[in-house]
Design a protein around this motif. Sequence first.
Motif, PDB file in Angstrom:
ATOM      1  N   TYR A 111       0.054   5.196   1.300  1.00 55.73           N
ATOM      2  CA  TYR A 111      -0.866   6.143   1.917  1.00 55.73           C
ATOM      3  C   TYR A 111      -0.240   7.532   1.892  1.00 55.73           C
ATOM      4  O   TYR A 111       0.984   7.675   1.951  1.00 55.73           O
ATOM      5  CB  TYR A 111      -1.152   5.775   3.374  1.00 55.73           C
ATOM      6  CG  TYR A 111      -2.136   4.645   3.584  1.00 55.73           C
ATOM      7  CD1 TYR A 111      -1.741   3.318   3.520  1.00 55.73           C
ATOM      8  CD2 TYR A 111      -3.468   4.918   3.865  1.00 55.73           C
ATOM      9  CE1 TYR A 111      -2.645   2.283   3.733  1.00 55.73           C
ATOM     10  CE2 TYR A 111      -4.388   3.895   4.089  1.00 55.73           C
ATOM     11  CZ  TYR A 111      -3.962   2.587   4.016  1.00 55.73           C
ATOM     12  OH  TYR A 111      -4.866   1.569   4.224  1.00 55.73           O
TER      13      TYR A 111
ATOM     14  N   LEU B 136      -5.607   6.382   1.484  1.00 54.79           N
ATOM     15  CA  LEU B 136      -5.038   5.394   0.591  1.00 54.79           C
ATOM     16  C   LEU B 136      -4.872   5.956  -0.804  1.00 54.79           C
ATOM     17  O   LEU B 136      -5.813   6.504  -1.379  1.00 54.79           O
ATOM     18  CB  LEU B 136      -5.937   4.160   0.527  1.00 54.79           C
ATOM     19  CG  LEU B 136      -5.447   3.033  -0.373  1.00 54.79           C
ATOM     20  CD1 LEU B 136      -4.213   2.372   0.246  1.00 54.79           C
ATOM     21  CD2 LEU B 136      -6.535   1.993  -0.596  1.00 54.79           C
TER      22      LEU B 136
ATOM     23  N   LEU C  95      -1.162  -3.927   9.097  1.00 58.25           N
ATOM     24  CA  LEU C  95      -0.213  -3.227   8.236  1.00 58.25           C
ATOM     25  C   LEU C  95       0.995  -2.773   9.041  1.00 58.25           C
ATOM     26  O   LEU C  95       0.862  -2.284  10.164  1.00 58.25           O
ATOM     27  CB  LEU C  95      -0.861  -2.011   7.587  1.00 58.25           C
ATOM     28  CG  LEU C  95      -1.994  -2.258   6.585  1.00 58.25           C
ATOM     29  CD1 LEU C  95      -2.345  -0.970   5.868  1.00 58.25           C
ATOM     30  CD2 LEU C  95      -1.628  -3.341   5.602  1.00 58.25           C
ATOM     31  N   ILE C  96       2.164  -2.945   8.435  1.00 61.53           N
ATOM     32  CA  ILE C  96       3.410  -2.412   8.977  1.00 61.53           C
ATOM     33  C   ILE C  96       3.824  -1.256   8.075  1.00 61.53           C
ATOM     34  O   ILE C  96       3.915  -1.420   6.851  1.00 61.53           O
ATOM     35  CB  ILE C  96       4.523  -3.477   8.989  1.00 61.53           C
ATOM     36  CG1 ILE C  96       4.070  -4.729   9.747  1.00 61.53           C
ATOM     37  CG2 ILE C  96       5.794  -2.905   9.595  1.00 61.53           C
ATOM     38  CD1 ILE C  96       3.744  -4.498  11.193  1.00 61.53           C
ATOM     39  N   PHE C  97       4.087  -0.108   8.675  1.00 59.82           N
ATOM     40  CA  PHE C  97       4.396   1.099   7.911  1.00 59.82           C
ATOM     41  C   PHE C  97       5.881   1.410   7.910  1.00 59.82           C
ATOM     42  O   PHE C  97       6.604   1.127   8.867  1.00 59.82           O
ATOM     43  CB  PHE C  97       3.655   2.301   8.508  1.00 59.82           C
ATOM     44  CG  PHE C  97       2.188   2.316   8.213  1.00 59.82           C
ATOM     45  CD1 PHE C  97       1.303   1.626   9.031  1.00 59.82           C
ATOM     46  CD2 PHE C  97       1.687   3.002   7.123  1.00 59.82           C
ATOM     47  CE1 PHE C  97      -0.053   1.627   8.762  1.00 59.82           C
ATOM     48  CE2 PHE C  97       0.336   3.016   6.846  1.00 59.82           C
ATOM     49  CZ  PHE C  97      -0.542   2.332   7.668  1.00 59.82           C
ATOM     50  N   GLY C  98       6.327   2.041   6.815  1.00 61.10           N
ATOM     51  CA  GLY C  98       7.643   2.640   6.794  1.00 61.10           C
ATOM     52  C   GLY C  98       7.637   3.953   7.554  1.00 61.10           C
ATOM     53  O   GLY C  98       6.597   4.391   8.059  1.00 61.10           O
ATOM     54  N   SER C  99       8.800   4.576   7.625  1.00 63.86           N
ATOM     55  CA  SER C  99       8.941   5.799   8.413  1.00 63.86           C
ATOM     56  C   SER C  99       8.503   7.042   7.654  1.00 63.86           C
ATOM     57  O   SER C  99       8.458   8.131   8.223  1.00 63.86           O
ATOM     58  CB  SER C  99      10.383   5.960   8.876  1.00 63.86           C
ATOM     59  OG  SER C  99      11.254   5.913   7.762  1.00 63.86           O
TER      60      SER C  99
ATOM     61  N   GLY D 294      -1.973  17.426   9.803  1.00 59.01           N
ATOM     62  CA  GLY D 294      -3.153  17.421  10.655  1.00 59.01           C
ATOM     63  C   GLY D 294      -4.256  16.484  10.218  1.00 59.01           C
ATOM     64  O   GLY D 294      -5.355  16.508  10.791  1.00 59.01           O
ATOM     65  N   GLN D 295      -3.962  15.650   9.232  1.00 60.50           N
ATOM     66  CA  GLN D 295      -4.992  14.747   8.700  1.00 60.50           C
ATOM     67  C   GLN D 295      -4.627  13.291   8.961  1.00 60.50           C
ATOM     68  O   GLN D 295      -3.490  12.965   9.296  1.00 60.50           O
ATOM     69  CB  GLN D 295      -5.148  14.968   7.196  1.00 60.50           C
ATOM     70  CG  GLN D 295      -5.530  16.384   6.824  1.00 60.50           C
ATOM     71  CD  GLN D 295      -6.891  16.773   7.368  1.00 60.50           C
ATOM     72  OE1 GLN D 295      -7.862  16.032   7.275  1.00 60.50           O
ATOM     73  NE2 GLN D 295      -6.967  17.958   7.980  1.00 60.50           N
ATOM     74  N   GLY D 296      -5.604  12.444   8.782  1.00 64.14           N
ATOM     75  CA  GLY D 296      -5.340  11.010   8.849  1.00 64.14           C
ATOM     76  C   GLY D 296      -4.702  10.528   7.562  1.00 64.14           C
ATOM     77  O   GLY D 296      -4.334  11.318   6.696  1.00 64.14           O
ATOM     78  N   LEU D 297      -4.579   9.236   7.425  1.00 65.09           N
ATOM     79  CA  LEU D 297      -3.946   8.652   6.248  1.00 65.09           C
ATOM     80  C   LEU D 297      -5.004   8.315   5.202  1.00 65.09           C
ATOM     81  O   LEU D 297      -6.038   7.730   5.510  1.00 65.09           O
ATOM     82  CB  LEU D 297      -3.186   7.381   6.622  1.00 65.09           C
ATOM     83  CG  LEU D 297      -1.816   7.572   7.256  1.00 65.09           C
ATOM     84  CD1 LEU D 297      -1.937   7.989   8.695  1.00 65.09           C
ATOM     85  CD2 LEU D 297      -0.979   6.315   7.117  1.00 65.09           C
TER      86      LEU D 297
ATOM     87  N   PHE E 290       3.531   7.344   2.999  1.00 62.55           N
ATOM     88  CA  PHE E 290       3.901   6.142   3.737  1.00 62.55           C
ATOM     89  C   PHE E 290       3.637   4.910   2.891  1.00 62.55           C
ATOM     90  O   PHE E 290       2.542   4.733   2.347  1.00 62.55           O
ATOM     91  CB  PHE E 290       3.097   6.027   5.033  1.00 62.55           C
ATOM     92  CG  PHE E 290       3.415   7.085   6.043  1.00 62.55           C
ATOM     93  CD1 PHE E 290       2.659   8.240   6.123  1.00 62.55           C
ATOM     94  CD2 PHE E 290       4.482   6.927   6.917  1.00 62.55           C
ATOM     95  CE1 PHE E 290       2.947   9.229   7.055  1.00 62.55           C
ATOM     96  CE2 PHE E 290       4.787   7.908   7.856  1.00 62.55           C
ATOM     97  CZ  PHE E 290       4.012   9.061   7.922  1.00 62.55           C
TER      98      PHE E 290
ATOM     99  N   GLN F 152      -0.460  11.451   3.805  1.00 64.37           N
ATOM    100  CA  GLN F 152      -0.941  12.149   4.996  1.00 64.37           C
ATOM    101  C   GLN F 152      -0.624  13.630   4.863  1.00 64.37           C
ATOM    102  O   GLN F 152       0.543  14.022   4.852  1.00 64.37           O
ATOM    103  CB  GLN F 152      -0.289  11.578   6.256  1.00 64.37           C
ATOM    104  CG  GLN F 152      -0.834  12.148   7.544  1.00 64.37           C
ATOM    105  CD  GLN F 152      -0.213  11.503   8.765  1.00 64.37           C
ATOM    106  OE1 GLN F 152       0.983  11.190   8.784  1.00 64.37           O
ATOM    107  NE2 GLN F 152      -1.004  11.268   9.802  1.00 64.37           N
TER     108      GLN F 152
ATOM    109  N   PHE G 272       0.834  -1.192   0.000  1.00 67.22           N
ATOM    110  CA  PHE G 272       0.000   0.000   0.000  1.00 67.22           C
ATOM    111  C   PHE G 272       0.874   1.250   0.000  1.00 67.22           C
ATOM    112  O   PHE G 272       1.988   1.253   0.538  1.00 67.22           O
ATOM    113  CB  PHE G 272      -0.882   0.062   1.262  1.00 67.22           C
ATOM    114  CG  PHE G 272      -1.735  -1.141   1.488  1.00 67.22           C
ATOM    115  CD1 PHE G 272      -1.221  -2.291   2.055  1.00 67.22           C
ATOM    116  CD2 PHE G 272      -3.080  -1.120   1.156  1.00 67.22           C
ATOM    117  CE1 PHE G 272      -2.023  -3.414   2.277  1.00 67.22           C
ATOM    118  CE2 PHE G 272      -3.892  -2.227   1.377  1.00 67.22           C
ATOM    119  CZ  PHE G 272      -3.362  -3.367   1.934  1.00 67.22           C
TER     120      PHE G 272
END
Lengths: 115, 112
Positions: free
Chosen positions: A36, A46, A103-107, A41-44, A90, A38, A34
Amino acid sequence: AQSVTQPDIHITVSEGASLELRCNYSYGATPYLFWYVQSPGQGLQLLLKYFSGDTLVQGIKGFEAEFKRSQSSFNLRKPSVHWSDAAEYFCAVGARPDSSYKLIFGSGTRLLVRP
Amino acid sequence: EAGVAQSPRYKIIEKRQSVAFWCNPISGHATLYWYQQILGQGPKLLIQFQNNGVVDDSQLPKDRFSAERLKGVDSTLKIQPAKLEDSAVYLCASSVGAGELFFGEGSRLTVL
């Protein structure tokens, strides 16, 4: 164990230029992948996802990504960047469905757009 | 379709105080996640629920964090007592089985 690496912390491009954000993953089988975005101030939100099939996937806002199994990569691209694309991006990897799917996210990579 | 709802959006507390965050997932989504996003980092999973059962809480600091999803719908994440390092955005997400996660706008916590 699953992991995601986004090697670029910041990227700056000029408006109208092309963009490529890098993502490398570690997973023992074919993962779900995936991207995403951001905004401050917002969510993620897709952008796009890869589950199987065609390795070039199209997403929203003119983004695309290519899954390359041999390189364990899932790089995000856009042919012409707009000022509104400035945000944090991300990459994430998900395991095949099981009882503990997550889900595992990158930095993340922060994109700055020069006028 | 309504998205994932979270409240409060912002919270400032002193260290050692307590705080609670609320999340209402998208209707029909059985899986609910709480992620912690520290400034400059990607989201890190704290806890995952499947209906009202905990599937994964391996990264939840259980000495100070707790979460519940009693009726399999909305969820509460609590921190008590808070530490300075808990300053972060707490993101709630929901999904239908495996696949795309839908995220709320997050609750930003500042611990002074």
